[in-house]
Design a protein around this motif. Structure first.
Motif, PDB file in Angstrom:
ATOM      1  N   UNK A  14       0.842  -1.185   0.000  1.00 47.28           N
ATOM      2  CA  UNK A  14       0.000   0.000   0.000  1.00 47.28           C
ATOM      3  C   UNK A  14       0.886   1.247   0.000  1.00 47.28           C
ATOM      4  N   UNK A  15       0.668   2.136  -0.943  1.00 45.71           N
ATOM      5  CA  UNK A  15       1.427   3.375  -1.007  1.00 45.71           C
ATOM      6  C   UNK A  15       0.849   4.361   0.005  1.00 45.71           C
ATOM      7  N   UNK A  16       1.704   4.838   0.887  1.00 47.65           N
ATOM      8  CA  UNK A  16       1.293   5.750   1.949  1.00 47.65           C
ATOM      9  C   UNK A  16       2.163   7.006   1.893  1.00 47.65           C
ATOM     10  N   UNK A  17       1.522   8.165   1.901  1.00 46.00           N
ATOM     11  CA  UNK A  17       2.246   9.430   1.989  1.00 46.00           C
ATOM     12  C   UNK A  17       2.138   9.941   3.425  1.00 46.00           C
ATOM     13  N   UNK A  18       3.227   9.824   4.167  1.00 47.87           N
ATOM     14  CA  UNK A  18       3.278  10.353   5.520  1.00 47.87           C
ATOM     15  C   UNK A  18       3.655  11.835   5.448  1.00 47.87           C
ATOM     16  N   UNK A  19       2.976  12.659   6.206  1.00 46.96           N
ATOM     17  CA  UNK A  19       3.238  14.088   6.161  1.00 46.96           C
ATOM     18  C   UNK A  19       4.668  14.394   6.630  1.00 46.96           C
ATOM     19  N   UNK A  20       5.313  15.310   5.897  1.00 50.52           N
ATOM     20  CA  UNK A  20       6.674  15.690   6.256  1.00 50.52           C
ATOM     21  C   UNK A  20       6.738  16.325   7.648  1.00 50.52           C
ATOM     22  N   UNK A  21       5.627  16.918   8.074  1.00 48.56           N
ATOM     23  CA  UNK A  21       5.609  17.594   9.380  1.00 48.56           C
ATOM     24  C   UNK A  21       5.463  16.620  10.543  1.00 48.56           C
ATOM     25  N   UNK A  22       5.258  15.343  10.277  1.00 44.65           N
ATOM     26  CA  UNK A  22       5.052  14.365  11.346  1.00 44.65           C
ATOM     27  C   UNK A  22       6.218  14.326  12.330  1.00 44.65           C
ATOM     28  N   UNK A  23       5.940  14.085  13.596  1.00 40.30           N
ATOM     29  CA  UNK A  23       4.605  14.074  14.181  1.00 40.30           C
ATOM     30  C   UNK A  23       4.004  15.469  14.243  1.00 40.30           C
ATOM     31  N   UNK A  24       2.714  15.560  13.990  1.00 37.74           N
ATOM     32  CA  UNK A  24       2.053  16.860  13.893  1.00 37.74           C
ATOM     33  C   UNK A  24       1.939  17.546  15.244  1.00 37.74           C
ATOM     34  N   UNK A  25       1.673  16.768  16.270  1.00 38.43           N
ATOM     35  CA  UNK A  25       1.593  17.287  17.643  1.00 38.43           C
ATOM     36  C   UNK A  25       2.291  16.285  18.552  1.00 38.43           C
ATOM     37  N   UNK A  26       3.132  16.792  19.429  1.00 39.50           N
ATOM     38  CA  UNK A  26       3.822  15.974  20.415  1.00 39.50           C
ATOM     39  C   UNK A  26       3.491  16.495  21.812  1.00 39.50           C
ATOM     40  N   UNK A  27       3.823  15.750  22.856  1.00 34.93           N
ATOM     41  CA  UNK A  27       3.603  16.267  24.218  1.00 34.93           C
ATOM     42  C   UNK A  27       4.279  17.612  24.472  1.00 34.93           C
ATOM     43  N   UNK A  28       5.411  17.849  23.798  1.00 35.24           N
ATOM     44  CA  UNK A  28       6.116  19.125  23.993  1.00 35.24           C
ATOM     45  C   UNK A  28       5.322  20.314  23.481  1.00 35.24           C
ATOM     46  N   UNK A  29       4.327  20.070  22.616  1.00 37.54           N
ATOM     47  CA  UNK A  29       3.510  21.150  22.061  1.00 37.54           C
ATOM     48  C   UNK A  29       2.344  21.535  22.973  1.00 37.54           C
ATOM     49  N   UNK A  52      -6.199  -8.605   4.384  1.00 36.63           N
ATOM     50  CA  UNK A  52      -5.305  -9.668   4.832  1.00 36.63           C
ATOM     51  C   UNK A  52      -3.964  -9.095   5.271  1.00 36.63           C
ATOM     52  N   UNK A  53      -3.596  -7.951   4.670  1.00 37.65           N
ATOM     53  CA  UNK A  53      -2.367  -7.270   5.038  1.00 37.65           C
ATOM     54  C   UNK A  53      -2.717  -5.862   5.515  1.00 37.65           C
ATOM     55  N   UNK A  54      -1.926  -5.287   6.412  1.00 34.63           N
ATOM     56  CA  UNK A  54      -2.217  -3.931   6.894  1.00 34.63           C
ATOM     57  C   UNK A  54      -2.103  -2.896   5.774  1.00 34.63           C
ATOM     58  N   UNK A  55      -2.842  -1.806   5.925  1.00 34.91           N
ATOM     59  CA  UNK A  55      -2.687  -0.668   5.018  1.00 34.91           C
ATOM     60  C   UNK A  55      -1.692   0.335   5.583  1.00 34.91           C
ATOM     61  N   UNK A  56      -1.418   0.242   6.882  1.00 37.11           N
ATOM     62  CA  UNK A  56      -0.428   1.099   7.521  1.00 37.11           C
ATOM     63  C   UNK A  56       0.201   0.329   8.670  1.00 37.11           C
ATOM     64  N   UNK A  57       1.542   0.313   8.708  1.00 33.59           N
ATOM     65  CA  UNK A  57       2.284  -0.376   9.753  1.00 33.59           C
ATOM     66  C   UNK A  57       3.240   0.596  10.427  1.00 33.59           C
ATOM     67  N   UNK A  58       3.615   0.345  11.683  1.00 30.93           N
ATOM     68  CA  UNK A  58       4.587   1.212  12.356  1.00 30.93           C
ATOM     69  C   UNK A  58       5.989   1.010  11.783  1.00 30.93           C
ATOM     70  N   UNK A  59       6.403   1.978  10.981  1.00 29.61           N
ATOM     71  CA  UNK A  59       7.705   1.903  10.315  1.00 29.61           C
ATOM     72  C   UNK A  59       8.583   3.120  10.603  1.00 29.61           C
ATOM     73  N   UNK A  60       7.964   4.310  10.684  1.00 30.05           N
ATOM     74  CA  UNK A  60       8.724   5.528  10.962  1.00 30.05           C
ATOM     75  C   UNK A  60       9.206   5.519  12.411  1.00 30.05           C
TER      76      UNK A  60
END
Length: 354
Positions: A1-16, A293-301
């Motif tokens: 699955x082709x996924x475009x992750x935003x360049x700004x990620x993470x968008x909000x963190x606890x520090x924000x 059967x397969x995920x569309x998004x997996x924890x990779x970043x």
């Protein structure tokens, strides 16, 4: 699955996020409900705050006191042999190992706003804060369904008597109307469909039992959004697959020509959380047509793999713009991220059920 992750990620963190409480630290700003309001994208964050103990030999457990409308801090020594402190999220009584006695943080809901969907500003004050007896350990993981001009916000309400799903509604994200608990303990991951189907409202939910059964997805119907019945088991765990350990609804179901598309999270027995999809019949959402059967998004970043609880992607809201699905998701139980996927590609990836 082709996924475009935003360049700004993470968008909000606890520090924000500035802590609401003095002498507390924000350890999570994640699992936010998503809505479009006027010209803004609303991200209703789950903010988790933890009290900072002045004594390194002690831990403080926050509990909302409904009588005083203030927080009580329960002080426990780390060498107290009655308790298990191994899980950073909870404090367990060793004599009741299947349950927790306290949480180490308190969660509430806070609004972040954006014009472009990439850059968010966090409001200074909470939008929803614990106020009821069934919320004394906090309120978590909101979802938002818009029906007409009304936004229905529902969330996990946590207290010593269990975790259930409560609901409020608003038309302006300022004033709210409380509707009470709509799914009793133990239940999470409720998702209300954005329109009636054959005269009925439908909702997905994820009950958890202590006797038999697994944490799996169910569906229920209602005449009024408050009282739910005709519960049916929808989909179950699949041993050895990406959703073999637990599962639950992620985003509010999306209406497509092929059926209702539900983006849901699944976890392995090792607690690796991914996102997949299931397709439900347009006229009878209790009928399952196809499934990932397969995920569309997996924890990779890196921000998805490392955090308070790593290897987690956990979507709670999506905005559809033509063929683009803009999915906002919690990462590592810590922060919020965004990505884009093709609606057609998701639908084409599903395996029809025989």
């Amino acid at each position: 699955m082709k996924v475009y992750r935003y360049e700004e990620n993470p968008l909000i963190t606890p520090a924000d996020v500035v802590p609401h409480h003095e002498q507390f630290e924000v350890i999570g700003a994640f699992n936010a409900g998503i809505a479009v309001y006027g010209d803004e994208i609303i991200m209703l964050l789950r903010v988790a705050e933890r009290p900072i103990s002045p004594d390194p030999e002690k831990v403080l457990a926050p509990v909302f006191n409904t009588d005083t409308q203030e927080l009580d801090l329960i002080e426990l020594r780390l060498d107290d042999e009655r308790y298990d402190f191994s899980d950073p999220r909870v404090i367990r009584n060793k004599s009741q190992s299947a349950t927790f006695e306290y949480l180490t943080s308190l969660s509430y809901l806070r609004i972040a706003r954006s014009k472009d969907g990439h850059h968010f500003t966090v409001d200074e004050k909470p939008f929803l804060y614990p106020s009821q007896k069934l919320e004394t350990f906090g309120i978590e993981d909101p979802r938002i369904t818009q029906i007409g001009d009304i936004y229905y916000i529902y969330f996990s309400a946590v207290s010593p008597v269990g975790v259930g799903e409560s609901m409020v509604s608003t038309t302006d994200f300022e004033k709210v109307k409380h509707h009470g608990m709509i799914f009793g303990p133990d239940n999470k991951d409720v998702l209300i469909f954005p329109e009636k189907v054959n005269g009925k409202y439908y909702a997905l939910h994820r009950p958890t039992t202590k006797s038999t059964g697994n944490p799996e997805m169910w569906i229920a119907e209602s005449d009024n959004l408050l009282y739910w019945g005709n519960h049916k088991h929808l989909i179950g765990l699949r041993s050895g697959m990406w959703d073999g350990g637990r599962m639950g609804g992620g985003c509010v179901p999306i209406k497509t020509e092929r059926g209702w598309l539900e983006l849901y999270h699944g976890a392995t027995a090792e607690h690796r959380y991914c996102m997949g999809a299931v397709l439900l019949d347009l006229n009878d959402p209790s009928k399952v047509l196809a499934r990932s059967n397969k995920p569309i998004l997996e924890p990779e970043a890196e921000y998805e793999k490392n955090g308070f609880f790593g290897d987690v992607v956990f979507a709670c809201g999506a905005i559809v713009d033509g063929d683009i699905v803009k999915m906002y998701y919690g990462v590592a139980d810590t922060s919020m991220a965004g990505c884009e996927l093709s609606l057609q590609a998701i639908l084409d990836s599903l395996e029809p059920l025989e």
